[in-house]
Design a protein around this motif. Structure first.
Motif, PDB file in Angstrom:
ATOM      1  N   TYR A  66       0.841  -1.202   0.000  1.00  0.00           N
ATOM      2  CA  TYR A  66       0.000   0.000   0.000  1.00  0.00           C
ATOM      3  C   TYR A  66       0.872   1.246   0.000  1.00  0.00           C
ATOM      4  O   TYR A  66       1.935   1.277   0.612  1.00  0.00           O
ATOM      5  CB  TYR A  66      -0.833   0.077   1.277  1.00  0.00           C
ATOM      6  CG  TYR A  66      -2.060  -0.776   1.370  1.00  0.00           C
ATOM      7  CD1 TYR A  66      -3.334  -0.206   1.274  1.00  0.00           C
ATOM      8  CD2 TYR A  66      -1.969  -2.143   1.607  1.00  0.00           C
ATOM      9  CE1 TYR A  66      -4.469  -0.981   1.408  1.00  0.00           C
ATOM     10  CE2 TYR A  66      -3.104  -2.924   1.744  1.00  0.00           C
ATOM     11  CZ  TYR A  66      -4.350  -2.331   1.639  1.00  0.00           C
ATOM     12  OH  TYR A  66      -5.472  -3.108   1.777  1.00  0.00           O
ATOM     13  N   LEU A  67       0.373   2.288  -0.634  1.00  0.00           N
ATOM     14  CA  LEU A  67       0.906   3.630  -0.471  1.00  0.00           C
ATOM     15  C   LEU A  67      -0.242   4.478   0.064  1.00  0.00           C
ATOM     16  O   LEU A  67      -1.269   4.633  -0.603  1.00  0.00           O
ATOM     17  CB  LEU A  67       1.417   4.193  -1.800  1.00  0.00           C
ATOM     18  CG  LEU A  67       2.067   5.578  -1.741  1.00  0.00           C
ATOM     19  CD1 LEU A  67       3.295   5.557  -0.834  1.00  0.00           C
ATOM     20  CD2 LEU A  67       2.437   6.051  -3.141  1.00  0.00           C
ATOM     21  N   ASN A  68      -0.095   5.003   1.278  1.00  0.00           N
ATOM     22  CA  ASN A  68      -1.191   5.672   1.974  1.00  0.00           C
ATOM     23  C   ASN A  68      -0.921   7.166   2.151  1.00  0.00           C
ATOM     24  O   ASN A  68       0.219   7.592   2.309  1.00  0.00           O
ATOM     25  CB  ASN A  68      -1.414   5.046   3.362  1.00  0.00           C
ATOM     26  CG  ASN A  68      -1.737   3.568   3.274  1.00  0.00           C
ATOM     27  OD1 ASN A  68      -2.301   3.102   2.286  1.00  0.00           O
ATOM     28  ND2 ASN A  68      -1.393   2.816   4.300  1.00  0.00           N
ATOM     29  N   PHE A  69      -2.014   7.927   2.157  1.00  0.00           N
ATOM     30  CA  PHE A  69      -1.918   9.365   2.401  1.00  0.00           C
ATOM     31  C   PHE A  69      -3.035   9.788   3.348  1.00  0.00           C
ATOM     32  O   PHE A  69      -4.125   9.204   3.336  1.00  0.00           O
ATOM     33  CB  PHE A  69      -2.036  10.157   1.094  1.00  0.00           C
ATOM     34  CG  PHE A  69      -0.933   9.889   0.130  1.00  0.00           C
ATOM     35  CD1 PHE A  69       0.264  10.580   0.213  1.00  0.00           C
ATOM     36  CD2 PHE A  69      -1.069   8.919  -0.850  1.00  0.00           C
ATOM     37  CE1 PHE A  69       1.294  10.331  -0.673  1.00  0.00           C
ATOM     38  CE2 PHE A  69      -0.044   8.655  -1.741  1.00  0.00           C
ATOM     39  CZ  PHE A  69       1.137   9.365  -1.654  1.00  0.00           C
ATOM     40  N   GLU A  70      -2.748  10.774   4.175  1.00  0.00           N
ATOM     41  CA  GLU A  70      -3.745  11.315   5.095  1.00  0.00           C
ATOM     42  C   GLU A  70      -3.902  12.807   4.819  1.00  0.00           C
ATOM     43  O   GLU A  70      -2.923  13.547   4.769  1.00  0.00           O
ATOM     44  CB  GLU A  70      -3.304  11.091   6.535  1.00  0.00           C
ATOM     45  CG  GLU A  70      -4.313  11.568   7.567  1.00  0.00           C
ATOM     46  CD  GLU A  70      -3.857  11.261   8.982  1.00  0.00           C
ATOM     47  OE1 GLU A  70      -3.434  12.211   9.666  1.00  0.00           O
ATOM     48  OE2 GLU A  70      -3.903  10.093   9.389  1.00  0.00           O
ATOM     49  N   PHE A  71      -5.144  13.215   4.616  1.00  0.00           N
ATOM     50  CA  PHE A  71      -5.432  14.611   4.322  1.00  0.00           C
ATOM     51  C   PHE A  71      -6.205  15.195   5.502  1.00  0.00           C
ATOM     52  O   PHE A  71      -7.376  14.891   5.705  1.00  0.00           O
ATOM     53  CB  PHE A  71      -6.253  14.735   3.040  1.00  0.00           C
ATOM     54  CG  PHE A  71      -5.606  14.080   1.853  1.00  0.00           C
ATOM     55  CD1 PHE A  71      -4.695  14.761   1.086  1.00  0.00           C
ATOM     56  CD2 PHE A  71      -5.901  12.765   1.526  1.00  0.00           C
ATOM     57  CE1 PHE A  71      -4.094  14.160  -0.011  1.00  0.00           C
ATOM     58  CE2 PHE A  71      -5.311  12.147   0.438  1.00  0.00           C
ATOM     59  CZ  PHE A  71      -4.407  12.852  -0.331  1.00  0.00           C
TER      60      PHE A  71
END
Length: 219
Positions: A66-71
């Motif tokens: 996974y490549l995850n991002f949090e906004f």
């Protein structure tokens, strides 16, 4: 007969993803791949994007980086990674519990410690038509720092599957954090190898409600 039942289930399910929060016994076949793009409204200020590439190492073992991002409204975007590993036991059968295990290390940028998540998975088809799927997970999560306790959680769901769509209900949460959610899940086939899944989770406590959308495509 086993091959025939597997063929039925494969034609009913272009992807192994049927739920938004609950994992199932199903895995990708050897050499088969799936892309999943997940977007979750965690609370009123935060959205999380999970971008997954899932591949069948064997017919029983699936590996998914996974490549995850949090906004977050009040903080900069954070990136991170995760590596899902899932292994299923036994062969496809109706009216029997189908077990699988799941392990996922994950880390967000800026976090000093890795988080480890494990799941014990059990899925169940009530009939040989394979048009209803029940699945439950016992979830164990721990921040890998000395002295940190294990978080105990759960996820469970049921869906009714039609040729072009499916619908059902999921409940999930954490006994440790005393957070509990329940809500409907709806999925629809976009093509023979892709689908869209939407879930709305209503908080049974005082947390914000959750919204999750998943696009899944096999190739």
């Amino acid at each position: 007969m086993a091959a025939f039942l597997t063929l039925i289930a494969s034609s009913t399910m272009a992807q192994d993803t049927r739920f938004a929060q609950t994992y199932t016994w199903l895995t990708e076949a050897k050499g088969q791949h799936e892309i999943e793009l997940k977007l979750t409204r965690a609370d009123r200020n935060t959205w999380v994007s999970e971008n997954e590439f899932e591949t069948g190492i064997t017919d029983r073992f699936t590996l998914a980086p996974y490549l995850n991002f949090e906004f977050a409204k009040d903080s900069p975007t954070l990136g991170g990674w995760a590596l899902e590993m899932r292994y299923r036991f036994g062969d496809l059968k109706a009216r029997t519990i189908l077990p699988a295990i799941y392990l996922e290390p994950q880390q967000m940028a800026g976090d000093r410690a890795m988080t480890m998540e494990g799941r014990l998975i059990g899925s169940y088809y009530p009939s040989t038509s394979f048009d209803v799927l029940l699945s439950g997970n016992l979830v164990f999560t721990r921040l890998m720092e000395r002295g940190e306790a294990v978080n105990h959680g759960y996820a469970a769901g049921a869906v009714k599957m039609n040729p072009k769509n499916w619908y059902g209900l999921e409940a999930y949460g954490s006994w440790t954090d005393k957070e509990h959610f329940v809500g409907p899940t709806y999925g629809m086939k976009l093509t023979s190898s892709s689908a869209l899944i939407v879930h709305f989770g209503v908080s049974l406590n005082k947390q914000d409600n959750q919204l999750k959308a998943i696009y899944a495509s096999d190739f």
